[in-house]
Design an enzyme around this catalytic site. Structure first.
Site, mmCIF file in Angstrom:
data_model
loop_
_atom_site.group_PDB
_atom_site.id
_atom_site.type_symbol
_atom_site.label_atom_id
_atom_site.label_comp_id
_atom_site.label_asym_id
_atom_site.label_seq_id
_atom_site.Cartn_x
_atom_site.Cartn_y
_atom_site.Cartn_z
ATOM 1 N N CYS A 112 0.854 -1.190 0.000
ATOM 2 C CA CYS A 112 0.000 0.000 0.000
ATOM 3 C C CYS A 112 0.893 1.244 0.000
ATOM 4 O O CYS A 112 1.712 1.428 0.896
ATOM 5 C CB CYS A 112 -0.879 -0.017 1.246
ATOM 6 S SG CYS A 112 -1.694 1.547 1.580
ATOM 7 N N CYS A 116 -3.937 7.256 -1.612
ATOM 8 C CA CYS A 116 -5.245 7.312 -2.293
ATOM 9 C C CYS A 116 -6.361 7.816 -1.393
ATOM 10 O O CYS A 116 -7.337 8.391 -1.896
ATOM 11 C CB CYS A 116 -5.605 5.941 -2.839
ATOM 12 S SG CYS A 116 -4.215 5.059 -3.519
ATOM 13 N N THR A 203 -4.201 5.027 7.384
ATOM 14 C CA THR A 203 -3.141 4.712 6.419
ATOM 15 C C THR A 203 -2.220 5.911 6.187
ATOM 16 O O THR A 203 -2.700 7.004 5.880
ATOM 17 C CB THR A 203 -3.786 4.287 5.084
ATOM 18 O OG1 THR A 203 -4.478 3.073 5.292
ATOM 19 C CG2 THR A 203 -2.766 4.107 3.982
ATOM 20 N N GLU A 268 -0.220 1.978 9.142
ATOM 21 C CA GLU A 268 -1.474 2.394 9.763
ATOM 22 C C GLU A 268 -1.179 2.807 11.199
ATOM 23 O O GLU A 268 -0.294 2.253 11.848
ATOM 24 C CB GLU A 268 -2.514 1.256 9.805
ATOM 25 C CG GLU A 268 -2.941 0.731 8.443
ATOM 26 C CD GLU A 268 -1.975 -0.279 7.871
ATOM 27 O OE1 GLU A 268 -1.313 -0.987 8.672
ATOM 28 O OE2 GLU A 268 -1.843 -0.368 6.637
ATOM 29 N N HIS A 303 -13.230 5.548 -3.441
ATOM 30 C CA HIS A 303 -12.185 4.746 -2.805
ATOM 31 C C HIS A 303 -12.319 3.254 -3.130
ATOM 32 O O HIS A 303 -11.324 2.544 -3.208
ATOM 33 C CB HIS A 303 -12.243 4.978 -1.301
ATOM 34 C CG HIS A 303 -10.951 4.669 -0.619
ATOM 35 N ND1 HIS A 303 -9.723 5.027 -1.129
ATOM 36 C CD2 HIS A 303 -10.678 3.999 0.536
ATOM 37 C CE1 HIS A 303 -8.769 4.612 -0.326
ATOM 38 N NE2 HIS A 303 -9.322 3.974 0.685
ATOM 39 N N TYR A 307 -9.224 0.513 -5.127
ATOM 40 C CA TYR A 307 -8.613 -0.766 -4.739
ATOM 41 C C TYR A 307 -8.087 -1.563 -5.932
ATOM 42 O O TYR A 307 -7.584 -2.668 -5.776
ATOM 43 C CB TYR A 307 -9.579 -1.562 -3.850
ATOM 44 C CG TYR A 307 -9.374 -1.174 -2.398
ATOM 45 C CD1 TYR A 307 -9.636 0.132 -1.981
ATOM 46 C CD2 TYR A 307 -8.853 -2.064 -1.470
ATOM 47 C CE1 TYR A 307 -9.404 0.531 -0.676
ATOM 48 C CE2 TYR A 307 -8.620 -1.673 -0.163
ATOM 49 C CZ TYR A 307 -8.897 -0.381 0.224
ATOM 50 O OH TYR A 307 -8.646 0.002 1.523
ATOM 51 N N CYS A 309 -5.499 -0.761 -6.909
ATOM 52 C CA CYS A 309 -4.106 -0.851 -6.424
ATOM 53 C C CYS A 309 -3.699 -2.297 -6.194
ATOM 54 O O CYS A 309 -2.555 -2.678 -6.416
ATOM 55 C CB CYS A 309 -3.937 -0.057 -5.135
ATOM 56 S SG CYS A 309 -4.854 -0.752 -3.736
ATOM 57 N N GLU A 457 -6.481 -5.440 4.622
ATOM 58 C CA GLU A 457 -6.921 -4.134 4.130
ATOM 59 C C GLU A 457 -7.900 -4.326 2.962
ATOM 60 O O GLU A 457 -8.869 -3.574 2.816
ATOM 61 C CB GLU A 457 -5.717 -3.308 3.676
ATOM 62 C CG GLU A 457 -6.084 -1.876 3.312
ATOM 63 C CD GLU A 457 -4.857 -1.021 3.050
ATOM 64 O OE1 GLU A 457 -3.946 -1.508 2.360
ATOM 65 O OE2 GLU A 457 -4.822 0.120 3.532
HETATM 66 C C1 LIG Z 1 -5.239 -1.778 6.744
HETATM 67 C C2 LIG Z 1 -6.361 -0.807 6.868
HETATM 68 C C3 LIG Z 1 -6.187 0.507 6.437
HETATM 69 C C4 LIG Z 1 -7.208 1.440 6.593
HETATM 70 N N1 LIG Z 1 -6.986 2.736 6.219
HETATM 71 C C5 LIG Z 1 -7.916 3.688 6.514
HETATM 72 C C6 LIG Z 1 -7.664 5.071 6.269
HETATM 73 O O1 LIG Z 1 -6.618 5.462 5.760
HETATM 74 N N2 LIG Z 1 -8.593 5.976 6.601
HETATM 75 C C7 LIG Z 1 -9.764 5.608 7.164
HETATM 76 O O2 LIG Z 1 -10.563 6.485 7.460
HETATM 77 N N3 LIG Z 1 -10.039 4.310 7.415
HETATM 78 C C8 LIG Z 1 -9.146 3.347 7.108
HETATM 79 N N4 LIG Z 1 -9.420 2.009 7.350
HETATM 80 C C9 LIG Z 1 -10.654 1.699 8.055
HETATM 81 C C10 LIG Z 1 -11.698 0.888 7.315
HETATM 82 O O3 LIG Z 1 -12.505 1.730 6.535
HETATM 83 C C11 LIG Z 1 -12.488 0.141 8.411
HETATM 84 O O4 LIG Z 1 -11.658 -0.916 8.856
HETATM 85 C C12 LIG Z 1 -13.807 -0.388 7.952
HETATM 86 O O5 LIG Z 1 -14.698 0.666 7.695
HETATM 87 C C13 LIG Z 1 -14.417 -1.326 9.007
HETATM 88 O O6 LIG Z 1 -14.460 -0.702 10.261
HETATM 89 P P1 LIG Z 1 -13.828 -1.440 11.528
HETATM 90 O O7 LIG Z 1 -12.454 -1.866 11.192
HETATM 91 O O8 LIG Z 1 -14.023 -0.555 12.688
HETATM 92 O O9 LIG Z 1 -14.667 -2.770 11.689
HETATM 93 P P2 LIG Z 1 -15.919 -3.038 12.600
HETATM 94 O O10 LIG Z 1 -16.857 -1.883 12.543
HETATM 95 O O11 LIG Z 1 -15.457 -3.442 13.949
HETATM 96 O O12 LIG Z 1 -16.581 -4.246 11.822
HETATM 97 C C14 LIG Z 1 -16.398 -5.630 12.162
HETATM 98 C C15 LIG Z 1 -17.587 -6.421 11.606
HETATM 99 O O13 LIG Z 1 -18.795 -5.955 12.216
HETATM 100 C C16 LIG Z 1 -19.736 -5.562 11.223
HETATM 101 N N5 LIG Z 1 -20.450 -4.361 11.714
HETATM 102 C C17 LIG Z 1 -19.901 -3.233 12.225
HETATM 103 N N6 LIG Z 1 -20.848 -2.335 12.544
HETATM 104 C C18 LIG Z 1 -22.016 -2.901 12.229
HETATM 105 C C19 LIG Z 1 -23.373 -2.476 12.323
HETATM 106 N N7 LIG Z 1 -23.695 -1.292 12.826
HETATM 107 N N8 LIG Z 1 -24.342 -3.334 11.890
HETATM 108 C C20 LIG Z 1 -24.027 -4.528 11.377
HETATM 109 N N9 LIG Z 1 -22.758 -4.994 11.275
HETATM 110 C C21 LIG Z 1 -21.773 -4.193 11.696
HETATM 111 C C22 LIG Z 1 -18.924 -5.280 9.972
HETATM 112 O O14 LIG Z 1 -19.679 -5.460 8.785
HETATM 113 C C23 LIG Z 1 -17.789 -6.275 10.101
HETATM 114 O O15 LIG Z 1 -18.176 -7.522 9.579
HETATM 115 C C24 LIG Z 1 -8.438 1.040 7.158
HETATM 116 C C25 LIG Z 1 -8.627 -0.292 7.559
HETATM 117 C C26 LIG Z 1 -7.608 -1.206 7.424
HETATM 118 C C27 LIG Z 1 -7.834 -2.619 7.901
HETATM 119 S S1 SF4 Z 2 -6.198 2.414 -2.456
HETATM 120 FE FE1 SF4 Z 2 -4.703 0.806 -2.115
HETATM 121 S S2 SF4 Z 2 -2.647 1.706 -2.167
HETATM 122 FE FE2 SF4 Z 2 -4.163 3.348 -2.073
HETATM 123 S S3 SF4 Z 2 -4.223 3.839 0.110
HETATM 124 FE FE3 SF4 Z 2 -5.901 2.356 -0.265
HETATM 125 S S4 SF4 Z 2 -5.017 0.302 0.032
HETATM 126 FE FE4 SF4 Z 2 -3.320 1.799 -0.065
#
Ligand SMILES: Cc1cc2nc3c(=O)[nH]c(=O)nc-3n(C[C@H](O)[C@H](O)[C@H](O)COP(=O)(O)OP(=O)(O)OC[C@H]3O[C@@H](n4cnc5c(N)ncnc54)[C@H](O)[C@@H]3O)c2cc1C
Ligand code: SF4
Length: 517
Positions: A112, A116, A203, A268, A303, A307, A309, A457
């Protein structure tokens, strides 16, 4: 010799950052409060666990310098070419070029490259600020385009901070036991707003110059203080960063071979805002809660097709699997060829839906182009599954040695090294060390630190799988499709030209004339 950039604070008059080397210099000396392994990191750029993630962002500058057509664009705000990550798409072609750049950077880094989220936030805010102003007579769009021009002039990296830590997922922000579980305005003054709360999984945030904070979900009137969008420098007072562990991240502190991909990784961290200040000139939404949902939907629309990417990273993994098969002497065996074909088919399925979402874009009132929501969600939903299958096939071709290899130190040992070079050989003409290197790369991408970017991710970034299914369900126009079937089956139905009240124009977009037809 690179131009020295001591610090890049708001408004500081410096030249535009154009090369990876200048970018790395620009990050030094910012005195960020970053915690890793229970300690404050004196200079993140020089920390061996953090540095590979800095290198990955640096590559976004070097690619633009080497290939400006691919990774830069003409800005209407500065009149100059700017890095494509800072450009707001003014055509479907601009969106397609974003995808092509993303695929290339995935190929170059195998991970990553982190820019983006900021790019997609800029594209989103162009139309959202315009629409809020139209509804409320606010000054957000002008503030936003001024901010954008400043970012472009300096060539900064922007981190997109959307995901809140969220506490009890069953409750909206105002019903949480702790009000800080979603980022909110804690105080307003004549000069600006103060924000409190924490953003999770951010990220590239420590590698950025600026952060754009946005709400993470649909909000109601009682969540008004949570409807805040604003930009602040990464080194603003009141911000703490807590670095996220990645599987096998300490391999980056060890030798060259064991790291698998020594130069590049993702990053992250959790960002904690303890009454951090945003001046009004950098506030782009404050309290217009009804615009939180369109903001999140447009952001995810950009966004989720970003992906693509992962197809660049997939290219590397397919290449690694083919290389190990070659080193093992089985590359021409039919089931190996077939597995490489399957990996390629899955990878191109992601790419096809991602670029299709960009090609089928729609102009917004602000002049920005928005990717197709259905196809962007289909792309991201593939991404929650297909890289796992590509990874499984890569592990199949790699053989068990990818998880039982001894360390690089054994290879360098006078006695054990001799044994390893003899017994870990594949084809006689291939150096044992090279076989080890390619196996470590596959380990890195499917189990190690870059599996964070390639697999988990892919699952959760830009929203967990269910979020895409909800968007797909909203747009599937099932009543229209039932009418088609009933019509052909000879079942009486309403007149065919009566539009179904399904609240979506997906099929209209499918049949819209292609420009130039
Ligand atoms: C490597 C990585 C990079 C990331 N980078 C960014 C970034 O740069 N900027 C950014 O803003 N975010 C970033 N994210 C966040 C990403 O958008 C969230 O991980 C994603 O939205 C899920 O939220 P959570 O991780 O809190 O999961 P959770 O909300 O804990 O979800 C876990 C499970 O519960 C379910 N769930 C959660 N809430 C509900 C609900 N209300 N009703 C029913 N089911 C539910 C989900 O569907 C999922 O199956 C990143 C995530 C990762 C893993
Ligand atoms: S789109 Fe792909 S490379 Fe760009 S920030 Fe997200 S995971 Fe990283």
């Amino acid at each position: 010799m690179a131009t020295p950039f001591k610090s890049v604070k708001a408004g500081q008059a410096i030249e535009q950052i154009r090369t990876g080397e200048q970018y790395i210099e620009s990050l030094r000396g910012r005195k960020l409060k970053v915690y890793l392994f229970g300690e404050l990191v004196p200079e993140p750029v020089d920390h061996p666990v953090i540095r590979p993630s800095v290198n990955a962002v640096a590559e976004t500058y070097d690619l633009a310098a080497r290939n400006p057509e691919l990774a830069s664009a003409q800005s209407p705000y500065t009149g100059e070419r700017v890095n494509r990550f800072l450009h707001v798409a003014r055509s479907a072609e601009d969106l397609v070029m974003q995808n092509k750049m993303q695929r290339r950077l995935g190929q170059l880094t195998g991970t990553c490259f982190q820019r983006c989220v900021g790019m997609d936030a800029l594209n989103t805010l162009h139309s959202v600020t315009f629409d809020i102003d139209e509804a409320h007579g606010t000054p957000y769009h002008k503030r936003f385009t001024d901010f954008l021009a400043r970012m472009q002039r300096h060539g900064y990296v922007i981190g997109g901070a959307m995901t809140d830590v969220k506490g009890d997922r069953g409750k909206p922000p105002h019903q949480q036991a702790d009000p800080d579980l979603f980022v909110h305005v804690s105080r307003r003054t004549e000069e600006g707003v103060y924000i409190r709360g924490a953003k999770a999984h951010q990220t590239g945030c420590i590698n950025s110059h600026w952060l754009i904070v946005m709400p993470t979900l649909r909000l109601g009137p009682e969540d008004r203080d949570y409807a805040i969008v604003g930009a602040l420098p990464v080194d603003a007072p009141g911000i703490t960063y807590v670095y996220g562990r990645q599987s096998c991240d300490t391999r980056s502190m060890e030798g060259d071979i064991d790291a698998g991909n020594r130069r590049f990784s993702g990053q992250e961290a959790m960002i904690v805002f303890d009454d951090a200040f945003i001046p009004w000139e950098n506030v782009f939404m404050d309290g217009e809660d009804e615009f939180a949902a369109p903001l999140v939907e447009r952001f995810t629309c950009y966004h989720r097709r970003s992906y693509v990417c992962k197809t660049g990273v997939g290219d590397v993994l397919i290449g690694a699997a083919a290389t190990v098969a070659d080193y093992n002497g089985v590359e021409k065996v039919s089931h190996i060829r077939d597995k490489l074909v399957e990996m390629t088919h899955l990878n191109e399925t992601i790419y096809g839906t991602g670029v299709a979402a960009s090609y089928q874009a729609t102009p917004m009132k602000s002049g920005a182009y928005l990717a197709d929501d259905m196809l962007a969600n289909v792309c991201k939903h593939h991404v929650t599954k297909l890289p796992y299958e590509i990874g499984r096939l890569a592990q199949d071709l790699a053989g068990g040695l990818m998880v039982t290899l001894p360390s690089e130190k054994e290879l360098g040992h006078p006695e054990v090294g001799r044994i390893l070079r003899k017994y870990l050989k594949g084809r006689a003409e291939i150096a044992t060390e090279d076989r080890m290197r390619i196996l470590r790369l596959i380990e890195n991408m499917t189990l190690g630190r870059n599996a964070v970017g390639y697999l988990t991710e892919s699952m959760h970034g830009a929203g967990s799988p269910q979020a895409q299914r909800i968007q797909i369900a909203r747009q599937m126009q099932i009543e229209t499709k039932k009418r088609m079937a009933k019509g052909l089956a000879g079942i009486a139905t309403e007149p065919p030209d009566e539009p179904a009240a399904e609240g979506t124009q997906y099929l209209d977009r499918v049949f819209r004339a292609v420009d130039g037809d």
